[in-house]
Design an enzyme around this catalytic site. Structure first.
Site, PDB file in Angstrom:
ATOM      1  N   TRP A 102      62.768 127.795   9.971  1.00  0.00           N
ATOM      2  CA  TRP A 102      61.828 127.237   9.001  1.00  0.00           C
ATOM      3  C   TRP A 102      60.896 126.234   9.655  1.00  0.00           C
ATOM      4  O   TRP A 102      59.705 126.174   9.333  1.00  0.00           O
ATOM      5  CB  TRP A 102      62.557 126.631   7.808  1.00  0.00           C
ATOM      6  CG  TRP A 102      63.254 127.668   6.979  1.00  0.00           C
ATOM      7  CD1 TRP A 102      64.595 127.812   6.803  1.00  0.00           C
ATOM      8  CD2 TRP A 102      62.642 128.743   6.229  1.00  0.00           C
ATOM      9  NE1 TRP A 102      64.848 128.897   5.991  1.00  0.00           N
ATOM     10  CE2 TRP A 102      63.685 129.489   5.637  1.00  0.00           C
ATOM     11  CE3 TRP A 102      61.319 129.154   6.021  1.00  0.00           C
ATOM     12  CZ2 TRP A 102      63.446 130.605   4.827  1.00  0.00           C
ATOM     13  CZ3 TRP A 102      61.088 130.271   5.222  1.00  0.00           C
ATOM     14  CH2 TRP A 102      62.129 130.977   4.630  1.00  0.00           C
ATOM     15  N   ASP A 172      60.651 118.829   5.351  1.00  0.00           N
ATOM     16  CA  ASP A 172      61.072 119.955   4.516  1.00  0.00           C
ATOM     17  C   ASP A 172      62.543 119.715   4.156  1.00  0.00           C
ATOM     18  O   ASP A 172      63.415 119.752   5.014  1.00  0.00           O
ATOM     19  CB  ASP A 172      60.905 121.252   5.325  1.00  0.00           C
ATOM     20  CG  ASP A 172      61.361 122.490   4.560  1.00  0.00           C
ATOM     21  OD1 ASP A 172      61.864 122.359   3.431  1.00  0.00           O
ATOM     22  OD2 ASP A 172      61.205 123.602   5.121  1.00  0.00           O
ATOM     23  N   LYS A 196      67.366 126.275  -3.951  1.00  0.00           N
ATOM     24  CA  LYS A 196      68.651 126.011  -3.297  1.00  0.00           C
ATOM     25  C   LYS A 196      69.433 124.934  -4.056  1.00  0.00           C
ATOM     26  O   LYS A 196      70.530 125.179  -4.501  1.00  0.00           O
ATOM     27  CB  LYS A 196      68.452 125.599  -1.847  1.00  0.00           C
ATOM     28  CG  LYS A 196      68.229 126.794  -0.925  1.00  0.00           C
ATOM     29  CD  LYS A 196      66.837 126.935  -0.441  1.00  0.00           C
ATOM     30  CE  LYS A 196      66.646 128.219   0.343  1.00  0.00           C
ATOM     31  NZ  LYS A 196      65.441 128.169   1.145  1.00  0.00           N
TER      32      LYS A 196
END
Ligand SMILES: *Cc1c(COP(=O)(O)O)cnc(C)c1O
Length: 361
Positions: A102, A172, A196
């Site tokens: 990511w 993030d 999530k």
């Protein structure tokens, strides 16, 4: 009712109480005679939901007064582009710390829009750890430093945030937001896709320092500017109303379960159960992450060979344990144990791990 032991990486488990509440309110939300999805996003009933979600985020994360909380669409992935669009000036360099796929994707988008550098990376060892602070190269002239607090795929997580850089830090937090208390004042901007730890997919939470907003150039399209959303209380256009309603319900659930301290205690207990099973297996289960970098949210491990991995996953499925297959870049198994996953699910997995090893070890 047979709820699965849900170890999905995302979208992921939601608290059963939250789903029950949504079910009860579905046909007639607060005596409106309609579901929250059918309300106008300008109605007072929806407005209450919207503002409650924002105020709960402020409360749970202890958001200081000089920050804004906004709710966007486009997932964490759109933030990969919006951050450099809004905050990477043409004569500046953005600094990306690479700790997994990511972070690489975030860097890829910044490269399209401007100059970048890599302040540190653990790619050489297949992202099995978070770099030490002493390894990280940060220059006060960098326009910002970007990091990924939890690496969903590799199962590593920043153990703490001891840095004291003179550069805005943007993070993030998609896969670990609200899993533990954090020193928010050390970050200039944080963001997280909801699917999530926060609710269903479709909502993205962004929290940013008000002073950043002055730096946004004029040539950014309206919807992609952070100030469009801060000025309109995230109601510039139609927000994902049902997702925000679910977010509010999840935040209330977190609050009822001891807030972030409560989540951290529960999450540590859950992660300990699984890491202990790995550590006490005499190498039958091999953890991917370095011990100092282990994630509270994603537990990654491999069995001795592919055949056993496959058998393990199949038998786990027969026992109603779902979503345990690892990402292709790490292989093996991954148990995602976000806030909503219960201690009982972790114990069930632990018991199965022990039993499987007895039969095949
Ligand atoms: C899942 C995930 C993303 C991608 O989120 P989208 O909402 O699908 O764009 C980004 N970063 C991290 C750390 C993630 O876990």
């Amino acid at each position: 009712m047979n709820r699965a032991h849900n170890f999905n990486a995302g979208p992921a488990a939601l608290p059963a109480e939250v789903l029950e509440k949504a079910k009860e309110e579905l046909l007639n939300f607060e005596e409106t005679g309609m579901s929250v999805m059918e309300l106008s996003h300008r109605s007072k009933e929806y407005d209450n939901v919207h503002n409650k979600a924002i105020s709960l985020l402020k409360e749970l994360l202890n958001v200081p007064d000089d920050y804004e909380v906004i709710l966007l669409q486009g997932g964490a992935s759109l933030q990969f582009s919006m951050i450099p669009m809004n905050f990477l000036k043409s004569e500046e360099t953005a600094n990306y710390i690479l700790t997994g796929s990511w972070s690489e994707k975030a860097l890829k988008e910044a490269k399209i829009l401007g100059e970048t550098k890599t302040g540190a990376s653990s790619k050489e060892t297949n992202y099995d750890r978070i770099p030490e602070l002493s390894e990280i190269d940060v220059d006060p002239k960098d326009s910002y430093v970007h990091l990924t607090t939890n690496n969903t795929i590799f199962g590593t997580q920043w153990p703490s945030f001891e840095f004291d850089w003179d550069t805005p830090v943007m993070a993030d937090m998609s896969s670990d937001i609200l899993c533990r208390p954090i020193p928010l004042e050390k970050f200039s901007l944080i963001y997280a896709g909801a699917q999530k730890n926060l609710g269903p997919s479709g909502v993205t939470v962004v929290i940013l320092k008000k002073s950043l907003l002055e730096k946004i150039p004029d040539d950014i399209p309206t919807l992609l500017r952070y100030d469009t959303h801060t000025k309109s209380n995230s109601l510039y256009h139609t927000p994902p109303t049902f997702g925000i309603y679910m977010l509010k319900n999840v935040l209330e659930w977190i609050q009822e379960h001891g807030g972030l301290e409560g989540m951290e205690k529960r999450n540590k207990e859950k992660a300990d159960i699984l890491y202990k099973a790995i550590d006490e297996s005499d190498g039958f289960y091999k953890g991917h992450a370095d011990k100092d970098s282990r994630s509270l949210m994603n537990v990654t491990f491999n069995l001795p060979n592919d055949e056993l991995n496959k058998l393990f996953l199949n038998q786990a499925k027969e026992r109603n344990m779902i979503g345990l297959n690892g990402h292709r870049s790490v292989g093996g198994c991954r148990a995602s144990i976000y806030n909503a996953v219960s201690i009982e699910s972790c114990k069930a997995l632990r018991d199965f791990m022990v039993e499987f090893q007895q039969q095949h070890g």
